[in-house]
Structures are given as structure tokens and as C-alpha cells.
Design a protein around this motif. Structure first.
Motif, PDB file in Angstrom:
ATOM      1  N   THR A  50       1.659  -9.721  -1.101  1.00 15.12           N
ATOM      2  CA  THR A  50       0.603  -8.869  -0.550  1.00 15.12           C
ATOM      3  C   THR A  50      -0.635  -9.721  -0.290  1.00 15.12           C
ATOM      4  O   THR A  50      -1.029 -10.522  -1.135  1.00 15.12           O
ATOM      5  CB  THR A  50       0.232  -7.736  -1.531  1.00 15.12           C
ATOM      6  N   ILE A  51      -1.230  -9.554   0.900  1.00 15.84           N
ATOM      7  CA  ILE A  51      -2.487 -10.218   1.224  1.00 15.84           C
ATOM      8  C   ILE A  51      -3.622  -9.249   0.919  1.00 15.84           C
ATOM      9  O   ILE A  51      -3.621  -8.108   1.374  1.00 15.84           O
ATOM     10  CB  ILE A  51      -2.544 -10.621   2.712  1.00 15.84           C
ATOM     11  N   LEU A  67      -0.459  -5.394   3.130  1.00 19.66           N
ATOM     12  CA  LEU A  67      -1.888  -5.631   3.305  1.00 19.66           C
ATOM     13  C   LEU A  67      -2.697  -4.647   2.460  1.00 19.66           C
ATOM     14  O   LEU A  67      -2.465  -3.439   2.521  1.00 19.66           O
ATOM     15  CB  LEU A  67      -2.272  -5.479   4.783  1.00 19.66           C
ATOM     16  N   HIS A  68      -3.649  -5.182   1.680  1.00 18.67           N
ATOM     17  CA  HIS A  68      -4.519  -4.358   0.834  1.00 18.67           C
ATOM     18  C   HIS A  68      -5.986  -4.640   1.145  1.00 18.67           C
ATOM     19  O   HIS A  68      -6.348  -5.762   1.511  1.00 18.67           O
ATOM     20  CB  HIS A  68      -4.282  -4.667  -0.653  1.00 18.67           C
ATOM     21  N   PHE A  69      -6.820  -3.628   0.974  1.00 16.47           N
ATOM     22  CA  PHE A  69      -8.275  -3.807   1.056  1.00 16.47           C
ATOM     23  C   PHE A  69      -8.795  -3.812  -0.381  1.00 16.47           C
ATOM     24  O   PHE A  69      -8.670  -2.809  -1.090  1.00 16.47           O
ATOM     25  CB  PHE A  69      -8.920  -2.666   1.853  1.00 16.47           C
ATOM     26  N   LEU A  70      -9.386  -4.925  -0.824  1.00 16.31           N
ATOM     27  CA  LEU A  70      -9.681  -5.118  -2.243  1.00 16.31           C
ATOM     28  C   LEU A  70     -11.006  -4.538  -2.709  1.00 16.31           C
ATOM     29  O   LEU A  70     -11.151  -4.228  -3.890  1.00 16.31           O
ATOM     30  CB  LEU A  70      -9.653  -6.620  -2.582  1.00 16.31           C
ATOM     31  N   LYS A  71     -11.978  -4.407  -1.836  1.00 17.62           N
ATOM     32  CA  LYS A  71     -13.311  -3.976  -2.275  1.00 17.62           C
ATOM     33  C   LYS A  71     -13.775  -2.797  -1.431  1.00 17.62           C
ATOM     34  O   LYS A  71     -14.792  -2.853  -0.749  1.00 17.62           O
ATOM     35  CB  LYS A  71     -14.307  -5.137  -2.193  1.00 17.62           C
ATOM     36  N   PHE A  72     -13.030  -1.717  -1.496  1.00 26.09           N
ATOM     37  CA  PHE A  72     -13.324  -0.538  -0.680  1.00 26.09           C
ATOM     38  C   PHE A  72     -14.513   0.220  -1.264  1.00 26.09           C
ATOM     39  O   PHE A  72     -14.517   0.615  -2.426  1.00 26.09           O
ATOM     40  CB  PHE A  72     -12.095   0.368  -0.652  1.00 26.09           C
TER      41      PHE A  72
END
Length: 280
Positions: free
Chosen positions: A135-136, A164-169
Motif C-alpha cells: 500500500t502506498i 492507495l491510502h490517504f494518511l493525514k485526512f
């Protein structure tokens, strides 16, 4: 040469081959994959750095992944060497019989760079890992002038089977647009920041707009019992932070016993009807 020594030579050559191929394919000095960097990579692997943060389901009953923390603060010169180390760790777990997905944080400017994406693509292909294990993690949305290149980089990585992940939502309209447009598989919400500011309920409803949506919610930075309670109210799918478990080495990750973790986490919450042993 004895058969035993020939086998040893063959195995050693096979183990080193992927990294040699990667050096030949994308060994520009500015990418940080020089011979010295590769030697540092090998010696660093032996040191078993405490750098992998375990991720659990929200109840703490199952290990669901790992966040490779060194990439969060990597410089441009360190990025590909650490990315290689992260892939090597995921492969180590896989060869050891554990299917532990790994999240590798990558800055947005690297995803918008064709050279970096070329190099990451070579590393991922040479790792020979199954789809779903890599996962990126995206830390921020791109600058407006890099939007096209950023999208292209994400799509190229996704074609390899990378999640794909969004880390600091933070819940902004721009971030929500990126999550929905690119159909990101994971959104990480910092529970420490939720203490200071409530996340709008309509944002969460848009993240979960469909029961078939691929997006799962990760509650990160859980440091207090109250954070666990908030994560439960958010109906988070996964949780991680110091109260769940501190970062461990890649070998220690293999030793994690899910049932022991669950017992430790649930012991933080008083149960209205304990059994005779006082367990949950």
C-alpha cells in the motif's frame, strides 16, 4: 564444489538478483540507489530497527497491517532505499507465512515525479509480492501545478495492484474530492487532532456513501482510552497507536499473538458483566 555449496551459491545469487536489477534499471545517483546505499540497506536490515507500527481491527482482535514509519520522515536521497527496505520486510513476512499488508508512505512530489515512479515500479515488480500486500500512503494532496503528473503516478502504481491510502485526512473538501475521485482504499484520521476539533458528520457519510465503497477508515495516533471510544463512534475499520501497540521490529511483528493483543486492549475498558475470572 559440493552439492551443498552449489545450492548455497544459487540461493545467495537468487536473493541478491532483484536488488542488482533495480540498481541497473534506476541507479541514477540522485535517486539514492548507489552501491554504498545498497550496502547500507543490507546492514540496516541486520539491525532489525524498531520501525514497523502494527495496525489492528478496531476491536484489537486481529492484526490487519503495518505502517513503515521511517518513510514518514525520509529525505529524497533516502526515499528509495527505505522504500526497498519496506518491500523487503513485507516479503520477509510473506515468506514466513504471514500475510501482513504494509503501508509505505510516499511524499506527493515523488508520486508526481516520473523518475521516482519508474524506480518504485521496478522495486515493486522485482519484489514479486502478491496483489494486496503493498500500500502506498499519501501524506498530502499535490500542488495545483502537479495535479496531472500526480494522477498519472497514482494510476501507474494502481495498475501494479498497489493499494492507495490517504494518511493525514483532515476532512477538507479538497481531500474528500481526491479520496472519492481516485477511489482510495484507505483514509487515516488522526485521533489526536479529533480531540481538538470534531470531524463533520457529513464528511464521514460521504466517505461511506456506498456499502460497496472500497474506502476503509483507519483511526491513527490512538494514545488514550477516549481515542478508542471515539474511533468506535466513527465506526473505524482499523486502529493503531501507542495504546494499541508501539512500533516493533520486523521479526517481532511475526510474534504478535492476536488473542493476547485483544485481551490487553479490552482490559482497558470496564465490562458491566465480567465472568468469574474478570475477563471480557
Amino acid at each position: 564444489m559440493s552439492p551443498k555449496s552449489r545450492l548455497y551459491t544459487l540461493v545467495k545469487a537468487w536473493k541478491n538478483k532483484p536488488f542488482q536489477e533495480v540498481r541497473d534499471a534506476c541507479g541514477d545517483p540522485w535517486l539514492g540507489l548507489s552501491s554504498q546505499a545498497l550496502e547500507e540497506h543490507q546492514s540496516w536490515s541486520k539491525r532489525q530497527a524498531i520501525s514497523h507500527e502494527p495496525i489492528f481491527n478496531c476491536k484489537g482482535t486481529k492484526l490487519t497491517g503495518s505502517l513503515f514509519r521511517p518513510l514518514l520522515t525520509a529525505t529524497d536521497m533516502q526515499l528509495l532505499r527505505l522504500f526497498m527496505e519496506g518491500l523487503d520486510t513485507i516479503a520477509y513476512w510473506y515468506r514466513s507465512g504471514r500475510f501482513i499488508p504494509g503501508i509505505l508512505p510516499v511524499p506527493s512530489h515523488a508520486i508526481a515525479s516520473g523518475s521516482y515512479v519508474d524506480a518504485m515500479t521496478e522495486l515493486i515488480l522485482n519484489s514479486r509480492l502478491p496483489v494486496g500486500l503493498v500500500t502506498i500512503g499519501i501524506s498530502s494532496i499535490p500542488e495545483s501545478d502537479a495535479t496531472g503528473a500526480f494522477k498519472e503516478g497514482l494510476l501507474r502504481l494502481r495498475r501494479l495492484g498497489v493499494l492507495l491510502h490517504f494518511l493525514k485526512f483532515s476532512g477538507s473538501i479538497e481531500e474528500l474530492h481526491w479520496v472519492t475521485e481516485m477511489q482510495l482504499e484507505g483514509v487515516h484520521i488522526d485521533m489526536g487532532k479529533i480531540r481538538e476539533r470534531q470531524l463533520a458528520s457529513d464528511v464521514l457519510s460521504q466517505l461511506r456513501q456506498s456499502t460497496y465503497s472500497p474506502t476503509q477508515i483507519y483511526a491513527s495516533n490512538i494514545g488514550l482510552v477516549k481515542d478508542l471510544e471515539r474511533a468506535s463512534k466513527l465506526i473505524a475499520d482499523h486502529s493503531y497507536g501507542s495504546i494499541m501497540m508501539s512500533p516493533v521490529s520486523r521479526h517481532q511483528m511475526l510474534q504478535i499473538d492476536d488473542s493476547r493483543i485483544a485481551k490487553a486492549i479490552f482490559s482497558l475498558h470496564p465490562h458491566p458483566h465480567p465472568n468469574q475470572n474478570g475477563d471480557k
